[in-house]
Design a protein around this motif. Structure first.
Motif, mmCIF file in Angstrom:
data_model
loop_
_atom_site.group_PDB
_atom_site.id
_atom_site.type_symbol
_atom_site.label_atom_id
_atom_site.label_comp_id
_atom_site.label_asym_id
_atom_site.label_seq_id
_atom_site.Cartn_x
_atom_site.Cartn_y
_atom_site.Cartn_z
ATOM 1 N N GLY A 4 -9.904 -0.609 1.748
ATOM 2 C CA GLY A 4 -9.186 -1.881 1.742
ATOM 3 C C GLY A 4 -7.945 -1.924 0.878
ATOM 4 N N PHE A 5 -7.452 -0.781 0.460
ATOM 5 C CA PHE A 5 -6.225 -0.766 -0.336
ATOM 6 C C PHE A 5 -5.019 -1.031 0.569
ATOM 7 N N GLN B 255 -0.137 -0.648 -2.683
ATOM 8 C CA GLN B 255 -0.942 -0.306 -3.867
ATOM 9 C C GLN B 255 -1.076 1.200 -4.051
ATOM 10 N N SER C 100 -12.790 -0.971 -6.327
ATOM 11 C CA SER C 100 -12.285 -2.207 -5.734
ATOM 12 C C SER C 100 -10.761 -2.180 -5.693
ATOM 13 N N PRO C 101 -10.174 -2.595 -4.590
ATOM 14 C CA PRO C 101 -8.720 -2.664 -4.524
ATOM 15 C C PRO C 101 -8.134 -3.839 -5.313
ATOM 16 N N GLU C 102 -8.988 -4.724 -5.774
ATOM 17 C CA GLU C 102 -8.485 -5.896 -6.489
ATOM 18 C C GLU C 102 -7.850 -5.480 -7.810
ATOM 19 N N ASN C 103 -6.614 -5.890 -7.996
ATOM 20 C CA ASN C 103 -5.901 -5.651 -9.251
ATOM 21 C C ASN C 103 -5.814 -4.162 -9.596
ATOM 22 N N THR C 104 -5.598 -3.326 -8.582
ATOM 23 C CA THR C 104 -5.631 -1.877 -8.763
ATOM 24 C C THR C 104 -4.462 -1.233 -8.031
#
Ligand code: FES
Length: 133
Positions: A82-83, A87, A56-60
């Protein structure tokens, strides 16, 4: 972490990384390009393994290094996942020769990799086609 090499013999600190891959608290994935007897990990290229793991790109954030062709396909797949450009970080040290800003060998998009990097965000590199040549 995805760590890949052509063969298991090409993996630095192979034993240490194999131990890390057994730890539930760490996410360490090993892959080699070609099948080998007694290899208990993935066989395949890093960019495909990235898609298969589907992080997941969330918080990464992503830090990638390796041969330019691998980096190019990793970047493509990160975009599919989706990055955002901001990021993603990569290194261009393979362009360097003198390493002290004298030879001009590392010039990319008006920057000297040896002086301005060698680590850059994809947000900076995406408009510099020669960065991954
Ligand atoms: S490596 Fe020589 S100028 Fe950068």
């Amino acid at each position: 972490m995805i760590y890949g090499a052509r063969t298991s013999g090409d993996l630095c600190f192979k034993g240490e990384f194999e131990e890390m891959s057994k730890c539930d608290d760490l996410s360490c994935h090993l892959t080699i390009d070609v099948e080998e007897e007694d290899w208990a990990h993935n066989v395949g290229f890093v960019p495909q393994m990235l898609l298969d793991l589907n992080p997941s790109p969330e918080n990464t954030i992503v830090i990638t290094c390796g041969p330019p062709i691998m980096i190019r396909f990793v970047l493509e797949n990160l975009k599919k996942l989706g990055f955002a450009d901001e990021q993603i970080y990569t290194t261009l040290e393979n362009r360097m020769k003198c390493g002290i800003g004298k030879c001009g060998r590392c010039n990319a998009g008006g920057m000297y990799v040896c002086k301005d990097g060698p680590v850059f965000s994809y947000a900076v590199l995406k408009d510099i086609p020669e960065a991954f040549a």
